[in-house]
Design a protein around this motif. Structure first.
Motif, PDB file in Angstrom:
ATOM      1  N   ARG A 229      51.432  44.191  28.829  1.00 49.42           N
ATOM      2  CA  ARG A 229      52.227  43.356  29.738  1.00 49.42           C
ATOM      3  C   ARG A 229      51.881  41.897  29.491  1.00 49.42           C
ATOM      4  NH1 ARG A 229      55.156  45.736  34.027  1.00 49.42           N
ATOM      5  NH2 ARG A 229      55.858  43.559  34.198  1.00 49.42           N
ATOM      6  N   ASP A 230      52.318  41.400  28.332  1.00 49.63           N
ATOM      7  CA  ASP A 230      52.085  40.001  27.991  1.00 49.63           C
ATOM      8  C   ASP A 230      52.826  39.058  28.935  1.00 49.63           C
ATOM      9  OD1 ASP A 230      50.461  40.564  25.712  1.00 49.63           O
ATOM     10  OD2 ASP A 230      52.268  41.047  24.578  1.00 49.63           O
TER      11      ASP A 230
ATOM     12  N   PHE B 109      44.587  42.398  26.242  1.00 54.16           N
ATOM     13  CA  PHE B 109      44.602  41.190  27.075  1.00 54.16           C
ATOM     14  C   PHE B 109      44.491  39.931  26.215  1.00 54.16           C
ATOM     15  CE2 PHE B 109      42.690  44.497  29.870  1.00 54.16           C
ATOM     16  CZ  PHE B 109      43.754  44.616  30.744  1.00 54.16           C
ATOM     17  N   ARG B 110      45.127  39.969  25.063  1.00 49.08           N
ATOM     18  CA  ARG B 110      45.109  38.817  24.163  1.00 49.08           C
ATOM     19  C   ARG B 110      45.827  37.636  24.808  1.00 49.08           C
ATOM     20  NH1 ARG B 110      48.538  37.627  19.268  1.00 49.08           N
ATOM     21  NH2 ARG B 110      47.430  35.960  18.197  1.00 49.08           N
ATOM     22  N   ASN B 111      45.258  36.452  24.643  1.00 50.16           N
ATOM     23  CA  ASN B 111      45.777  35.211  25.218  1.00 50.16           C
ATOM     24  C   ASN B 111      45.688  35.178  26.740  1.00 50.16           C
ATOM     25  OD1 ASN B 111      46.466  34.202  22.651  1.00 50.16           O
ATOM     26  ND2 ASN B 111      48.449  35.244  22.713  1.00 50.16           N
ATOM     27  N   LYS B 112      44.856  36.062  27.307  1.00 50.36           N
ATOM     28  CA  LYS B 112      44.597  36.047  28.744  1.00 50.36           C
ATOM     29  C   LYS B 112      43.149  35.622  28.974  1.00 50.36           C
ATOM     30  CE  LYS B 112      48.666  37.873  29.179  1.00 50.36           C
ATOM     31  NZ  LYS B 112      49.816  37.027  29.561  1.00 50.36           N
ATOM     32  N   SER B 113      42.850  35.212  30.192  1.00 49.22           N
ATOM     33  CA  SER B 113      41.488  34.842  30.535  1.00 49.22           C
ATOM     34  C   SER B 113      40.582  36.068  30.473  1.00 49.22           C
ATOM     35  CB  SER B 113      41.449  34.246  31.943  1.00 49.22           C
ATOM     36  OG  SER B 113      40.124  34.146  32.417  1.00 49.22           O
ATOM     37  N   MET B 114      39.341  35.880  30.055  1.00 50.17           N
ATOM     38  CA  MET B 114      38.388  36.976  30.038  1.00 50.17           C
ATOM     39  C   MET B 114      38.090  37.465  31.449  1.00 50.17           C
ATOM     40  SD  MET B 114      36.946  39.037  28.037  1.00 50.17           S
ATOM     41  CE  MET B 114      37.231  38.209  26.462  1.00 50.17           C
ATOM     42  N   ASP B 115      38.524  36.719  32.467  1.00 44.92           N
ATOM     43  CA  ASP B 115      38.371  37.176  33.845  1.00 44.92           C
ATOM     44  C   ASP B 115      39.099  38.490  34.073  1.00 44.92           C
ATOM     45  OD1 ASP B 115      36.828  34.984  34.454  1.00 44.92           O
ATOM     46  OD2 ASP B 115      38.468  33.836  35.370  1.00 44.92           O
ATOM     47  N   ALA B 116      40.162  38.733  33.298  1.00 43.05           N
ATOM     48  CA  ALA B 116      40.902  39.990  33.428  1.00 43.05           C
ATOM     49  C   ALA B 116      39.993  41.172  33.119  1.00 43.05           C
ATOM     50  CB  ALA B 116      42.111  39.990  32.487  1.00 43.05           C
ATOM     51  N   VAL B 117      39.268  41.078  32.015  1.00 40.37           N
ATOM     52  CA  VAL B 117      38.351  42.151  31.631  1.00 40.37           C
ATOM     53  C   VAL B 117      37.192  42.241  32.616  1.00 40.37           C
ATOM     54  CG1 VAL B 117      36.804  42.984  29.814  1.00 40.37           C
ATOM     55  CG2 VAL B 117      38.984  41.927  29.202  1.00 40.37           C
ATOM     56  N   LYS B 118      36.679  41.104  33.036  1.00 41.60           N
ATOM     57  CA  LYS B 118      35.556  41.097  33.976  1.00 41.60           C
ATOM     58  C   LYS B 118      35.924  41.795  35.281  1.00 41.60           C
ATOM     59  CE  LYS B 118      33.433  36.821  32.231  1.00 41.60           C
ATOM     60  NZ  LYS B 118      33.146  35.396  32.537  1.00 41.60           N
ATOM     61  N   ALA B 119      37.152  41.580  35.754  1.00 42.30           N
ATOM     62  CA  ALA B 119      37.590  42.203  36.998  1.00 42.30           C
ATOM     63  C   ALA B 119      37.641  43.721  36.873  1.00 42.30           C
ATOM     64  CB  ALA B 119      38.964  41.661  37.397  1.00 42.30           C
ATOM     65  N   ILE B 120      38.116  44.204  35.736  1.00 40.95           N
ATOM     66  CA  ILE B 120      38.188  45.651  35.525  1.00 40.95           C
ATOM     67  C   ILE B 120      36.791  46.246  35.448  1.00 40.95           C
ATOM     68  CG2 ILE B 120      38.927  47.465  33.947  1.00 40.95           C
ATOM     69  CD1 ILE B 120      41.284  45.699  33.163  1.00 40.95           C
ATOM     70  N   VAL B 121      35.901  45.596  34.717  1.00 36.77           N
ATOM     71  CA  VAL B 121      34.529  46.088  34.599  1.00 36.77           C
ATOM     72  C   VAL B 121      33.863  46.120  35.974  1.00 36.77           C
ATOM     73  CG1 VAL B 121      32.229  45.591  33.656  1.00 36.77           C
ATOM     74  CG2 VAL B 121      34.260  45.362  32.205  1.00 36.77           C
ATOM     75  N   ALA B 122      34.090  45.086  36.782  1.00 33.36           N
ATOM     76  CA  ALA B 122      33.503  45.030  38.116  1.00 33.36           C
ATOM     77  C   ALA B 122      34.002  46.161  39.011  1.00 33.36           C
ATOM     78  CB  ALA B 122      33.815  43.681  38.763  1.00 33.36           C
TER      79      ALA B 122
END
Length: 308
Positions: free
Chosen positions: A112-113, A146-159
């Motif tokens: 979902r770019d 999540f290319r070209n997205k903030s790494m916060d996206a990955v951090k939120a999922i991990v959290a």
């Protein structure tokens, strides 16, 4: 000289033939998915294992719609502009897990770019609903890059605390421009390395397809790259051409070659390896999760780090 995987034949070999699904349990699983308005990668990607998995009431839910913003040459999911995010989807996923009695569930999504976070928040909501409504179900996610997205996206999922974080590299770097043009090999590696760095307790997982024209040494290098990124679980399966407009199969790889790849991968230090012609990311995922847990316990015991 690198050796390209052997071309067996253009006709699908016997070891790739599966029976058409006919069981009542298969029909019940499909009926449940339609009632809850859920998509599955089993259907959208034309998985050859759908008959076996759905008969056992195992389905991989594909969130965020059935339309992808990318057009990978191997994938049968349709491409276009997706619709709005379904706010009821997380609840429906949790309801499906409960009705199917799942001990382990796999959640994936289209790319979902078009969304600012690439859809990460929906993954978080699904995990939260599953923890609330199906607390005994372990959760495996298979996310986009999540290319070209903030790494916060990955951090939120991990959290949010999934038990397994999967993101497939799909193929060797040389083939990315033609097979996975919207992605970048090293970005995908860094994503998985980031997950492991944020929470070492989450199992990380990635998979590749063979038969696309990759060479043996290239695949060995991908294994090394994965281990450098701390990836725990490797899956290797045969690429199958979904339609004539998709990338052609260059080689049907024999089962004995898969066995040799599995042996090499284990020697490189993966916690678990699944390699066979019909292996897919979520195939036997629940049983494999139990194996990973056992392998980690054995590893900790060997290091003298196990707890009672």
């Amino acid at each position: 000289m690198n050796e390209t995987l052997p071309l067996i034949r253009t006709r699908k070999p016997d070891w790739l033939r599966v029976r058409a699904p006919t069981s009542p349990a298969f029909a019940e699983t499909r009926k449940l998915m339609r009632r809850l308005n859920l998509n599955t990668v089993c259907e959208e990607a034309a998985c050859p294992n759908i008959g076996e998995c759905w008969t056992q009431k195992h389905a991989t839910v594909m969130i965020l719609g059935d339309t992808c913003t990318r057009a990978c040459a191997f994938c049968n999911v349709k491409t276009g502009m997706p619709g709005p995010v379904d706010v009821l989807e997380p609840v429906h996923v949790a309801e499906a897990a409960g009705e199917l009695g799942l001990e382990h569930i796999v959640i994936t999504s289209v790319d979902r770019d078009d969304l600012l976070d690439g859809g990460a928040r929906q993954f978080v909501r699904v995990i939260e609903e599953l923890r609330k409504r199906a607390p005994k179900t372990t959760i495996e996610i298979l996310t986009p890059d999540f290319r070209n997205k903030s790494m916060d996206a990955v951090k939120a999922i991990v959290a949010a605390g999934p038990d397994v974080y999967n993101h497939n590299l799909e193929t060797v770097p040389r083939l990315y421009p033609t097979i996975r043009p919207g992605a970048r090999y090293y970005h995908s590696l860094r994503l998985l390395e980031t997950v492991k760095g944020l929470d070492a307790g989450i199992f990380t997982k990635s998979g590749v397809m063979v038969g696309l024209g990759e060479e043996r040494q290239e695949l060995h290098q991908v294994m090394d790259d994965m281990r450098s990124a701390g990836i725990d679980f490797l899956t290797v399966g045969q690429y199958l051409q979904p339609t004539p407009r998709h990338a052609k199969v260059v080689a049907f790889v024999e089962p004995k070659t898969f066995a040799s790849y599995a042996a090499i991968a284990r020697a490189k230090g993966f916690l678990l390896v699944a390699a066979s012609p019909l292996t897919r990311s979520s195939y036997h995922a629940g049983a494999d999760f139990a194996k990973m847990q056992a392998a980690r316990r054995a590893q900790l015991e060997k290091a003298g780090l196990a707890t009672a």
